[in-house]
Each structure stands twice: as C-alpha cells, then as structure tokens.
Design a protein around this motif. Structure first.
Motif, PDB file in Angstrom:
ATOM      1  N   ILE A 256      -4.963  -7.827  -5.373  1.00  0.00           N
ATOM      2  CA  ILE A 256      -4.998  -8.008  -3.918  1.00  0.00           C
ATOM      3  C   ILE A 256      -6.434  -8.123  -3.424  1.00  0.00           C
ATOM      4  O   ILE A 256      -6.763  -8.982  -2.601  1.00  0.00           O
ATOM      5  CB  ILE A 256      -4.285  -6.832  -3.213  1.00  0.00           C
ATOM      6  CG1 ILE A 256      -2.776  -6.903  -3.451  1.00  0.00           C
ATOM      7  CG2 ILE A 256      -4.569  -6.845  -1.708  1.00  0.00           C
ATOM      8  CD1 ILE A 256      -2.028  -5.668  -3.005  1.00  0.00           C
TER       9      ILE A 256
ATOM     10  N   ASN B  53      -5.042   5.388  -9.124  1.00  0.00           N
ATOM     11  CA  ASN B  53      -3.823   5.068  -9.878  1.00  0.00           C
ATOM     12  C   ASN B  53      -4.034   5.168 -11.381  1.00  0.00           C
ATOM     13  O   ASN B  53      -3.175   5.680 -12.096  1.00  0.00           O
ATOM     14  CB  ASN B  53      -3.351   3.661  -9.511  1.00  0.00           C
ATOM     15  CG  ASN B  53      -2.474   3.641  -8.278  1.00  0.00           C
ATOM     16  OD1 ASN B  53      -1.272   3.830  -8.353  1.00  0.00           O
ATOM     17  ND2 ASN B  53      -3.087   3.443  -7.121  1.00  0.00           N
TER      18      ASN B  53
ATOM     19  N   ASP C 139       2.866   2.295  -3.215  1.00  0.00           N
ATOM     20  CA  ASP C 139       2.013   3.011  -4.154  1.00  0.00           C
ATOM     21  C   ASP C 139       1.770   4.450  -3.709  1.00  0.00           C
ATOM     22  O   ASP C 139       1.999   5.405  -4.458  1.00  0.00           O
ATOM     23  CB  ASP C 139       0.687   2.254  -4.293  1.00  0.00           C
ATOM     24  CG  ASP C 139      -0.303   2.940  -5.206  1.00  0.00           C
ATOM     25  OD1 ASP C 139       0.132   3.713  -6.079  1.00  0.00           O
ATOM     26  OD2 ASP C 139      -1.514   2.699  -5.056  1.00  0.00           O
ATOM     27  N   TYR C 140       1.334   4.613  -2.480  1.00  0.00           N
ATOM     28  CA  TYR C 140       0.933   5.927  -1.965  1.00  0.00           C
ATOM     29  C   TYR C 140       2.099   6.915  -1.962  1.00  0.00           C
ATOM     30  O   TYR C 140       1.981   8.045  -2.471  1.00  0.00           O
ATOM     31  CB  TYR C 140       0.372   5.736  -0.557  1.00  0.00           C
ATOM     32  CG  TYR C 140      -0.110   6.990   0.128  1.00  0.00           C
ATOM     33  CD1 TYR C 140      -1.294   7.592  -0.258  1.00  0.00           C
ATOM     34  CD2 TYR C 140       0.605   7.547   1.186  1.00  0.00           C
ATOM     35  CE1 TYR C 140      -1.765   8.730   0.389  1.00  0.00           C
ATOM     36  CE2 TYR C 140       0.143   8.676   1.835  1.00  0.00           C
ATOM     37  CZ  TYR C 140      -1.032   9.262   1.433  1.00  0.00           C
ATOM     38  OH  TYR C 140      -1.491  10.384   2.077  1.00  0.00           O
TER      39      TYR C 140
ATOM     40  N   MET D 294      -8.530   3.211  -4.473  1.00  0.00           N
ATOM     41  CA  MET D 294      -7.097   3.399  -4.710  1.00  0.00           C
ATOM     42  C   MET D 294      -6.711   2.999  -6.126  1.00  0.00           C
ATOM     43  O   MET D 294      -5.897   3.663  -6.780  1.00  0.00           O
ATOM     44  CB  MET D 294      -6.272   2.591  -3.701  1.00  0.00           C
ATOM     45  CG  MET D 294      -6.204   3.206  -2.316  1.00  0.00           C
ATOM     46  SD  MET D 294      -5.041   2.339  -1.206  1.00  0.00           S
ATOM     47  CE  MET D 294      -3.469   2.879  -1.888  1.00  0.00           C
ATOM     48  N   ALA D 295      -7.303   1.918  -6.641  1.00  0.00           N
ATOM     49  CA  ALA D 295      -7.012   1.482  -8.010  1.00  0.00           C
ATOM     50  C   ALA D 295      -7.471   2.533  -9.019  1.00  0.00           C
ATOM     51  O   ALA D 295      -6.732   2.869  -9.961  1.00  0.00           O
ATOM     52  CB  ALA D 295      -7.691   0.144  -8.290  1.00  0.00           C
TER      53      ALA D 295
ATOM     54  N   LEU E 252      -3.461  -3.652  -7.012  1.00  0.00           N
ATOM     55  CA  LEU E 252      -4.489  -3.431  -6.002  1.00  0.00           C
ATOM     56  C   LEU E 252      -5.743  -4.247  -6.288  1.00  0.00           C
ATOM     57  O   LEU E 252      -6.364  -4.807  -5.375  1.00  0.00           O
ATOM     58  CB  LEU E 252      -4.838  -1.939  -5.939  1.00  0.00           C
ATOM     59  CG  LEU E 252      -3.752  -1.028  -5.357  1.00  0.00           C
ATOM     60  CD1 LEU E 252      -4.069   0.432  -5.640  1.00  0.00           C
ATOM     61  CD2 LEU E 252      -3.603  -1.254  -3.860  1.00  0.00           C
TER      62      LEU E 252
ATOM     63  N   LEU F 211      -9.579  -0.444  -1.493  1.00  0.00           N
ATOM     64  CA  LEU F 211      -8.712  -0.900  -2.587  1.00  0.00           C
ATOM     65  C   LEU F 211      -9.260  -0.487  -3.947  1.00  0.00           C
ATOM     66  O   LEU F 211      -8.493  -0.132  -4.851  1.00  0.00           O
ATOM     67  CB  LEU F 211      -8.545  -2.421  -2.513  1.00  0.00           C
ATOM     68  CG  LEU F 211      -7.704  -2.938  -1.338  1.00  0.00           C
ATOM     69  CD1 LEU F 211      -7.738  -4.464  -1.291  1.00  0.00           C
ATOM     70  CD2 LEU F 211      -6.265  -2.452  -1.446  1.00  0.00           C
TER      71      LEU F 211
ATOM     72  N   LEU G 296       0.823  -1.210   0.000  1.00  0.00           N
ATOM     73  CA  LEU G 296       0.000   0.000   0.000  1.00  0.00           C
ATOM     74  C   LEU G 296       0.858   1.260   0.000  1.00  0.00           C
ATOM     75  O   LEU G 296       0.593   2.216  -0.740  1.00  0.00           O
ATOM     76  CB  LEU G 296      -0.925   0.011   1.221  1.00  0.00           C
ATOM     77  CG  LEU G 296      -2.092  -0.978   1.229  1.00  0.00           C
ATOM     78  CD1 LEU G 296      -2.808  -0.923   2.575  1.00  0.00           C
ATOM     79  CD2 LEU G 296      -3.080  -0.674   0.102  1.00  0.00           C
TER      80      LEU G 296
ATOM     81  N   TYR H 298       0.637  -0.526 -10.468  1.00  0.00           N
ATOM     82  CA  TYR H 298       0.147  -0.492  -9.094  1.00  0.00           C
ATOM     83  C   TYR H 298      -1.368  -0.668  -9.040  1.00  0.00           C
ATOM     84  O   TYR H 298      -1.902  -1.352  -8.153  1.00  0.00           O
ATOM     85  CB  TYR H 298       0.525   0.831  -8.428  1.00  0.00           C
ATOM     86  CG  TYR H 298       2.006   1.052  -8.215  1.00  0.00           C
ATOM     87  CD1 TYR H 298       2.910  -0.005  -8.212  1.00  0.00           C
ATOM     88  CD2 TYR H 298       2.511   2.339  -8.012  1.00  0.00           C
ATOM     89  CE1 TYR H 298       4.265   0.206  -8.019  1.00  0.00           C
ATOM     90  CE2 TYR H 298       3.871   2.561  -7.806  1.00  0.00           C
ATOM     91  CZ  TYR H 298       4.740   1.491  -7.819  1.00  0.00           C
ATOM     92  OH  TYR H 298       6.085   1.702  -7.614  1.00  0.00           O
TER      93      TYR H 298
END
Length: 405
Positions: free
Chosen positions: A390, A294, A230-231, A290-291, A387, A287, A227, A383
C-alpha cells in the motif's frame, strides 16, 4: 452558547469519543468467554467486532433519523450514548451466546447513532491547524477510552469474572452527564468555509469551491477497511496467543492491550505536530511502523516479549494514519456533503473491524495453519506485506500525479 474554543467545551465534545471504541473493552475476557460459553475462536472474536456491523448501518440511518424527527446533533449524540450504556451492561445478566451477541449489536447501534456527528462537527467547526489538532485529539480520546475501559474490564475480570467485566459500560452514563451539561443544543458551526489543508494538496489541487465528491474518497474508504482488519485482528488474537504461551489461567492480556493504547493515544496527540513537520510523508511513517509491528507479532513464535513489543508498537502509527484520512475529507467534498463522506469512511473502518475475524480465519486457511495456539499469529506476515505494498502504491501514485501536473 459555550465558546467552541474553550477547553471545557472541546473536552465535552471529545468525551463522547471516549466510549466509541469501548466495544473492544472485553477483548481480555475472550479466552474466559470462549470456555464458559463453549464457542469457537471466531465466534468469541465476533463478540468484539459485531458492534461494528450495527455501526455501519446506523451511521447511514443516523442522519436520516435526525432529519425525520428533527433532532439536534446534541440529542442524537445523547441518545446514542444512552443506548451504549444500557446495551453494554446486558451481558452482566446473560449466559446465552445469542442473547449476548444481540446486545452487542444494539451496542453498535448506539455507537453508530452519534459517531459520524462527533467527527464531522469537528471538520465543520474548526479550520486548518486547529482542525488537524482536534481530529488528532479525537483519535486520542478514542484510544484513552479504549485503554481505560480495557484496564477497568480486565481488573474486574481478575476479581469478579467475565460477567462483571461488562459493568465497564456504566461509564457511558458519566460521559452522558458531562456532555449534556457542557455542550449547547445548537451545535452547528457558524462558518462553513474550510481552510485549504496542506496535506490534501498532495492528492488534489483545490483552487475553487468544491462542488462534488472526489474519487479519492472511495480509495480512502478501502484504505480504512484494510487498516482496521489488521489492527483489530492483532487485538483479538493477542489474548489467545498469551494463553498459548502462558497457560489457560493467564488473565493479564488486558493490561498489555491497555498499554498498547497508550502508544495509540500518543499518536493521536502528536499527529498535528508530526503532520506539520512531515506533511504527506506522515503516511509512510505510519505504514512503515505498522508493517514492522506485524512482523514482530508474527514471528515471535512463543517469545512473549517479542509478541508484546509487536502489539505495543501498532497503536502509535495507526493513529498517525487514521486522523490523516479524516483530515483530507474537507478538501475532497463540499461542506454540506461532509457528514456523508465521513459516514463512508466510518463504514470502511467498521466494515474492516466487523469482518476482521473472518478475514483472519481465511488467512489461516490460506497458509494451512489451524485456528489455535501459536498459529493464531499466521495472518500477520501477510498483513505486513500488504502494508508495504500500500505504501509503495501511494508513493508511485502521488509521484505520477506530480509529474502529470
């Protein structure tokens, strides 16, 4: 002794988390640092992430030092915050890359001295909904601190240059004073019994007192690592991408990094409520968002607005997922092992932060893209796909676990 449930005492404990992410305060200065010191993109990014390397070491050493010297939780936290303030301002007076890098290592040592105590005390002091709420507030305090220090450092950068931007670390002494005045020296919880958490039931059934560390803890450490790679990678690459789009004189990236942290703050503040409503499904929401972030960041391709939207989006979901990790720990290890497992997860987070520049560079090489201009966005499609993978692994693993039971 101050009541642990009083608002001022809670704020005093949370205040030390205000400074713990201030290593990122200088991200807006990276293009200017890179030009002034004559260093590479990766070297400039390591000025931001090198403190994480020292954090990894000192979250392990901190409990040992505390035991050897018989230091209370309050004193070890105060020592750490003092080191943060002193080491943080060294680059105001230095022009050598190595000297600045060493000062950043010492800064990380200060963070590492008190980071795990600041988190594990919450897990031991508080229970159930209050514990989830406090962990969310702690995450919010980190983001508020990062947003404030980024904004202040960026403002100073605009008027006084990159040297002066490091004066932001003088805030550590304000935090130190508040903490020293309000927090009692005896910071041990009177009740070590931890209420069973509904979220952890998705991963493990707890019917008897926990006697050993669950293997799930090691998966959470890996999860934390991925995590943060990526961040932090997105935060580090954003200033370079803005300069590629807006020109070398552009210094406004700190403002957008601070705005991104407003979303992260909201994620921390509302984590308790969202967790209560969605339960374990909170992880899929986090998640998924977040994807999306990205992919927006990766495919902006010179569209400044799209790049900014991708950046602004990532903070909120991260702060849904990271408190979740800490919230699981009390049900995955005995109370006396909580500082250890908390330190392990912190090592995962900081290991990811430290190696984020190198992993991002590897991703650029993997796809055959140079480390400059708009190609700085090359790692983020990878990335985003990771995610999603995952999330699918977690979904099928928990589904299989339910069927097996």
């Amino acid at each position: 002794m101050n009541n642990k449930n009083s608002l001022v005492t809670k704020l005093a404990f949370l205040s030390v988390s205000f400074m713990v992410t201030s290593a990122y305060a200088i991200q807006g200065s990276l293009p200017q640092l890179k030009a002034a010191l004559g260093i590479s993109q990766t070297q400039s990014e390591y000025l931001v992430t090198t403190p994480s390397f020292a954090v990894m070491i000192f979250v392990v050493l901190s409990p040992l030092l505390q035991q050897w010297f018989n230091i209370s939780d309050k004193k070890i936290i105060m020592a750490g915050v003092t080191i943060v303030g002193l080491a943080g301002i060294v680059p105001m007076f230095a022009n050598d890359y190595t000297a600045i890098l060493i000062s950043r290592l010492v800064l990380g040592a200060g963070f590492g001295l008190y980071n795990s105590q600041a988190i594990s005390m919450i897990s031991v002091w508080y229970e159930g909904t209050t514990r989830a709420q406090m962990l969310g507030w702690r995450a919010a305090a980190e983001q508020i601190g990062q947003a404030c220090t980024l904004a202040i450092a960026g403002l100073i950068l605009s008027y006084a240059g990159w040297h002066a931007s490091f004066a932001v670390y003088l805030l550590a002494f304000v935090v130190l004073f508040f903490f020293a005045v309000r927090v009692p020296d005896d910071s041990k919880a009177q009740d070590n019994n931890v209420a069973e958490d509904d979220l952890a039931e998705e991963l493990t059934e707890v019917e008897e007192p926990i006697k050993k560390i669950s293997p799930v803890v090691y998966l959470l450490v890996l999860f934390a690592f991925l995590l943060v790679v990526d961040y932090v990678g997105m935060e580090n690459r954003f200033p370079g991408l803005t300069v590629a789009i807006k020109g070398s004189s552009y210094t406004g990236s700190s403002m957008f990094l601070s705005l991104m942290l407003i979303g992260a703050t909201l994620g921390g503040l509302f984590y308790g409520s969202i967790n209560k409503a969605l339960g374990f499904n909170t992880v899929y929401l986090g998640l998924g968002l977040m994807a999306i972030s990205n992919f927006l960041f990766a495919f902006a391709n010179g569209n400044f607005a799209m790049l900014v939207i991708g950046l602004l989006l990532i903070g909120f979901p991260l702060q849904l997922v990271s408190p979740l990790i800490f919230n699981l720990l009390p049900d995955l290890a005995p109370a006396k092992r909580q500082p250890l497992v908390t330190s392990m997860v912190l090592i995962g987070f900081n290991f990811g932060a430290f190696f984020s520049p190198t992993i991002a560079e590897w991703m650029n090489r993997l796809v055959g893209r140079p480390m400059s201009g708009l190609d700085l966005a090359a790692p983020f499609p990878i990335y985003g796909v990771m995610l999603i993978v995952i999330a699918l692994i977690i979904f099928f693993a928990t589904r299989h676990s339910k069927q097996a039971n």
